[in-house]
Design a protein around this motif. Structure first.
Motif, mmCIF file in Angstrom:
data_model
loop_
_atom_site.group_PDB
_atom_site.id
_atom_site.type_symbol
_atom_site.label_atom_id
_atom_site.label_comp_id
_atom_site.label_asym_id
_atom_site.label_seq_id
_atom_site.Cartn_x
_atom_site.Cartn_y
_atom_site.Cartn_z
ATOM 1 N N LYS A 62 63.889 32.766 78.269
ATOM 2 C CA LYS A 62 63.852 31.680 77.290
ATOM 3 C C LYS A 62 65.263 31.345 76.792
ATOM 4 C CE LYS A 62 61.612 30.342 72.998
ATOM 5 N NZ LYS A 62 60.731 30.763 71.911
ATOM 6 N N ALA A 63 66.075 32.368 76.557
ATOM 7 C CA ALA A 63 67.448 32.149 76.087
ATOM 8 C C ALA A 63 68.303 31.492 77.163
ATOM 9 C CB ALA A 63 68.065 33.471 75.660
ATOM 10 N N GLN A 64 68.017 31.776 78.427
ATOM 11 C CA GLN A 64 68.799 31.220 79.520
ATOM 12 C C GLN A 64 68.673 29.697 79.585
ATOM 13 O OE1 GLN A 64 67.504 32.188 83.487
ATOM 14 N NE2 GLN A 64 69.606 32.191 84.254
ATOM 15 N N LYS A 65 67.532 29.174 79.176
ATOM 16 C CA LYS A 65 67.324 27.733 79.216
ATOM 17 C C LYS A 65 68.263 26.981 78.274
ATOM 18 C CE LYS A 65 62.528 28.151 80.544
ATOM 19 N NZ LYS A 65 61.129 27.963 80.161
ATOM 20 N N ASN A 66 68.705 27.643 77.202
ATOM 21 C CA ASN A 66 69.565 27.001 76.206
ATOM 22 C C ASN A 66 71.053 27.209 76.477
ATOM 23 O OD1 ASN A 66 67.265 26.178 74.816
ATOM 24 N ND2 ASN A 66 67.207 28.075 73.632
ATOM 25 N N LEU A 67 71.396 27.984 77.488
ATOM 26 C CA LEU A 67 72.796 28.257 77.786
ATOM 27 C C LEU A 67 73.388 27.152 78.659
ATOM 28 C CD1 LEU A 67 72.644 32.071 78.564
ATOM 29 C CD2 LEU A 67 73.543 30.985 76.514
ATOM 30 N N PRO A 68 74.699 26.937 78.547
ATOM 31 C CA PRO A 68 75.343 25.907 79.379
ATOM 32 C C PRO A 68 75.542 26.394 80.811
ATOM 33 C CG PRO A 68 76.974 26.987 78.014
ATOM 34 C CD PRO A 68 75.630 27.533 77.595
ATOM 35 N N GLU A 69 75.691 25.433 81.716
ATOM 36 C CA GLU A 69 76.004 25.742 83.113
ATOM 37 C C GLU A 69 77.457 26.193 83.216
ATOM 38 O OE1 GLU A 69 74.123 25.639 85.867
ATOM 39 O OE2 GLU A 69 72.328 24.911 84.848
ATOM 40 N N SER A 70 77.767 26.928 84.252
ATOM 41 C CA SER A 70 79.138 27.371 84.486
ATOM 42 C C SER A 70 79.956 26.228 85.073
ATOM 43 C CB SER A 70 79.144 28.556 85.444
ATOM 44 O OG SER A 70 80.456 28.934 85.729
#
Length: 85
Positions: A62-70
């Motif tokens: 769930k947290a990964q969905k809110n993180l920016p792309e590299s």
């Protein structure tokens, strides 16, 4: 301080998935061979461990969905390594 990206959290998520599968297999094997001699205590304890792994797996996903792309470009060597696996 660097902000984590989606790619940074991929390996922990994969590791958690692997631990969930392996712990489940070990729980089934253990309960099968103990034939209820432990009153299913090992199954309950391993079930709690699996539940905690699953909780953190879902939380990380769930947290990964809110993180920016590299924004960092991969080198040719890294691309070949990834394709090899």
């Amino acid at each position: 301080m660097n902000i984590p990206t989606k790619q940074d959290i991929d390996k922990p998520i994969g590791g958690l998935f692997f631990m969930i599968i392996n712990t489940s297999i070990w729980a089934f094997i253990t309960e099968y061979y103990l034939e209820n001699k432990d009153q299913r205590l090992v199954g309950i304890l391993l079930g709690l461990v699996i539940s905690s792994f699953l909780y953190f797996y879902l939380k990380f996903t769930k947290a990964q969905k809110n993180l920016p792309e590299s924004n960092v470009e991969k080198t040719d060597e890294e691309k070949r390594m990834k394709n090899g696996f």
